[in-house]
Design a protein around this motif. Sequence first.
Motif, PDB file in Angstrom:
ATOM      1  N   LEU A 146       1.445   4.605  -2.214  1.00 36.08           N
ATOM      2  CA  LEU A 146       0.331   5.420  -1.709  1.00 36.08           C
ATOM      3  C   LEU A 146       0.261   5.334  -0.188  1.00 36.08           C
ATOM      4  O   LEU A 146       0.118   6.353   0.502  1.00 36.08           O
ATOM      5  CB  LEU A 146      -0.980   4.955  -2.340  1.00 36.08           C
ATOM      6  CG  LEU A 146      -2.243   5.720  -1.953  1.00 36.08           C
ATOM      7  CD1 LEU A 146      -2.137   7.188  -2.345  1.00 36.08           C
ATOM      8  CD2 LEU A 146      -3.478   5.088  -2.609  1.00 36.08           C
ATOM      9  N   LYS A 147       0.389   4.138   0.350  1.00 33.95           N
ATOM     10  CA  LYS A 147       0.351   3.966   1.800  1.00 33.95           C
ATOM     11  C   LYS A 147       1.518   4.668   2.487  1.00 33.95           C
ATOM     12  O   LYS A 147       1.401   5.151   3.614  1.00 33.95           O
ATOM     13  CB  LYS A 147       0.370   2.472   2.152  1.00 33.95           C
ATOM     14  CG  LYS A 147      -0.930   1.750   1.860  1.00 33.95           C
ATOM     15  CD  LYS A 147      -0.865   0.302   2.344  1.00 33.95           C
ATOM     16  CE  LYS A 147      -2.201  -0.383   2.213  1.00 33.95           C
ATOM     17  NZ  LYS A 147      -2.163  -1.777   2.722  1.00 33.95           N
ATOM     18  N   ALA A 159      -7.080  -4.585  -5.220  1.00 32.55           N
ATOM     19  CA  ALA A 159      -6.246  -5.702  -4.781  1.00 32.55           C
ATOM     20  C   ALA A 159      -6.961  -6.459  -3.660  1.00 32.55           C
ATOM     21  O   ALA A 159      -8.118  -6.165  -3.331  1.00 32.55           O
ATOM     22  CB  ALA A 159      -4.886  -5.181  -4.309  1.00 32.55           C
ATOM     23  N   GLU A 160      -6.267  -7.443  -3.078  1.00 35.32           N
ATOM     24  CA  GLU A 160      -6.839  -8.195  -1.970  1.00 35.32           C
ATOM     25  C   GLU A 160      -7.176  -7.250  -0.813  1.00 35.32           C
ATOM     26  O   GLU A 160      -6.530  -6.227  -0.634  1.00 35.32           O
ATOM     27  CB  GLU A 160      -5.849  -9.267  -1.487  1.00 35.32           C
ATOM     28  CG  GLU A 160      -5.557 -10.357  -2.493  1.00 35.32           C
ATOM     29  CD  GLU A 160      -4.545  -9.939  -3.537  1.00 35.32           C
ATOM     30  OE1 GLU A 160      -3.959  -8.834  -3.394  1.00 35.32           O
ATOM     31  OE2 GLU A 160      -4.347 -10.692  -4.514  1.00 35.32           O
ATOM     32  N   ALA A 161      -8.189  -7.638  -0.047  1.00 35.21           N
ATOM     33  CA  ALA A 161      -8.683  -6.765   1.032  1.00 35.21           C
ATOM     34  C   ALA A 161      -7.573  -6.342   1.989  1.00 35.21           C
ATOM     35  O   ALA A 161      -7.532  -5.192   2.439  1.00 35.21           O
ATOM     36  CB  ALA A 161      -9.790  -7.489   1.795  1.00 35.21           C
ATOM     37  N   GLU A 162      -6.639  -7.251   2.272  1.00 31.55           N
ATOM     38  CA  GLU A 162      -5.563  -6.936   3.220  1.00 31.55           C
ATOM     39  C   GLU A 162      -4.676  -5.811   2.682  1.00 31.55           C
ATOM     40  O   GLU A 162      -4.266  -4.927   3.433  1.00 31.55           O
ATOM     41  CB  GLU A 162      -4.726  -8.196   3.460  1.00 31.55           C
ATOM     42  CG  GLU A 162      -3.686  -8.043   4.555  1.00 31.55           C
ATOM     43  CD  GLU A 162      -2.977  -9.354   4.859  1.00 31.55           C
ATOM     44  OE1 GLU A 162      -1.761  -9.311   5.095  1.00 31.55           O
ATOM     45  OE2 GLU A 162      -3.644 -10.410   4.848  1.00 31.55           O
ATOM     46  N   MET A 163      -4.410  -5.834   1.364  1.00 35.14           N
ATOM     47  CA  MET A 163      -3.567  -4.792   0.765  1.00 35.14           C
ATOM     48  C   MET A 163      -4.273  -3.445   0.716  1.00 35.14           C
ATOM     49  O   MET A 163      -3.634  -2.401   0.712  1.00 35.14           O
ATOM     50  CB  MET A 163      -3.154  -5.195  -0.657  1.00 35.14           C
ATOM     51  CG  MET A 163      -2.113  -6.286  -0.727  1.00 35.14           C
ATOM     52  SD  MET A 163      -1.567  -6.574  -2.435  1.00 35.14           S
ATOM     53  CE  MET A 163      -0.713  -5.033  -2.796  1.00 35.14           C
ATOM     54  N   ASN A 165      -6.227  -2.162   2.975  1.00 31.08           N
ATOM     55  CA  ASN A 165      -6.445  -1.561   4.302  1.00 31.08           C
ATOM     56  C   ASN A 165      -5.853  -0.157   4.355  1.00 31.08           C
ATOM     57  O   ASN A 165      -4.716   0.063   3.945  1.00 31.08           O
ATOM     58  CB  ASN A 165      -5.791  -2.424   5.392  1.00 31.08           C
ATOM     59  CG  ASN A 165      -6.618  -3.647   5.741  1.00 31.08           C
ATOM     60  OD1 ASN A 165      -7.808  -3.696   5.436  1.00 31.08           O
ATOM     61  ND2 ASN A 165      -5.989  -4.634   6.345  1.00 31.08           N
ATOM     62  N   GLY A 166      -6.645   0.791   4.849  1.00 31.75           N
ATOM     63  CA  GLY A 166      -6.183   2.160   4.975  1.00 31.75           C
ATOM     64  C   GLY A 166      -6.338   2.993   3.720  1.00 31.75           C
ATOM     65  O   GLY A 166      -5.900   4.139   3.674  1.00 31.75           O
ATOM     66  N   LEU A 167      -6.993   2.425   2.694  1.00 21.22           N
ATOM     67  CA  LEU A 167      -7.165   3.138   1.435  1.00 21.22           C
ATOM     68  C   LEU A 167      -8.641   3.292   1.079  1.00 21.22           C
ATOM     69  O   LEU A 167      -9.466   2.438   1.412  1.00 21.22           O
ATOM     70  CB  LEU A 167      -6.463   2.394   0.292  1.00 21.22           C
ATOM     71  CG  LEU A 167      -4.949   2.180   0.402  1.00 21.22           C
ATOM     72  CD1 LEU A 167      -4.441   1.433  -0.820  1.00 21.22           C
ATOM     73  CD2 LEU A 167      -4.213   3.500   0.571  1.00 21.22           C
ATOM     74  N   ASN A 168      -8.962   4.387   0.421  1.00 19.66           N
ATOM     75  CA  ASN A 168     -10.281   4.566  -0.201  1.00 19.66           C
ATOM     76  C   ASN A 168     -10.181   4.133  -1.663  1.00 19.66           C
ATOM     77  O   ASN A 168      -9.166   4.403  -2.324  1.00 19.66           O
ATOM     78  CB  ASN A 168     -10.720   6.031  -0.145  1.00 19.66           C
ATOM     79  CG  ASN A 168     -10.875   6.533   1.273  1.00 19.66           C
ATOM     80  OD1 ASN A 168     -11.394   5.836   2.137  1.00 19.66           O
ATOM     81  ND2 ASN A 168     -10.419   7.745   1.535  1.00 19.66           N
TER      82      ASN A 168
END
Length: 307
Positions: A146-147, A159-163, A165-168
């Motif tokens: 997706l990213k 998933a974990e907050a770091e993963m 990032n950049g997603l809704n």
Amino acid sequence: MEKNYLFNQRIRLRHLHTFVAVAQQGTLGRAAETLSLSQPALSKTLNELEALTGARLFERGRLGAQLTTMGEQFLIHAVKILDALNHAGQSLRASEQGDPAVLRLGVLTTVALGMLPSILDRFHQQQPQAIVQVATLHNNVLIAGLKAGEFDVCIGRMAEAEMMNGLNYELLFLESLRLVVKPDHPLLSDNVTLSHALAFPVVISPEGTAPRRIAEAMLEKQGCHLPATLVETSSTSLARQLALRYNYVWFVPSGAIKEDLLHASLAALPIASHEPGEPVGIMTRSGVPLSLSAEVLMTTIRRSHAG
């Protein structure tokens, strides 16, 4: 200034595609397979890119290729560039008369077996000309895809907050774990316990997956262990056939067997995991406008779950 000019003049799309593939796949071997390249050719391209950037983008070791801090920063820009080119190509194709809309959907394997068929049927009643390309993958691969702009919409786990990032992310439901068997299974004629169920062969998700973690927590709480007669698989279709036709006890996320339970194709054992479940929801990329078909699909997903 001169270094940046040389970088802009010499960087090629193959460098970006190679870099993103390695970041997604985690190893040079798998990335080479994805790109249909030999591993030496991929390594050469990656070395060229690191020479152009003047920075080490991956730490390569026995466990694969891990992004460095500079690599993580470069990945953000590489994904944006490839995504912009992909959207440009889509807009040109869409402008051709009679060209149908193409919607790229990534889903968990359990979602594909459970709720997805009814979602696609309802969606096509509203968008009969749309082509839906569906990929069923593990959650970390869904998020990476997706990213990287490979999907328009995904249905996956938080998933974990770091993963993330950049997603809704929009929560649909909490996916619990069920133990299911065929309707005439011997366990259904007795007062079943987890230890009794484990006297039969078991089919379960591989180690490291969310369903497996929930199952292991359940087993630990009740002082039980998986039997020696065990099938570990990420194939929900294989697991379903083992549970439908034989005496296997299937440890399965609830979303995958909703229809089977509704139609009594499978029966759930009265054994609860007592865990809150894994959050499953709709994922899209932040700041990326969605097509009309994608918006319709998301509405259909919400209504299908609510219904």
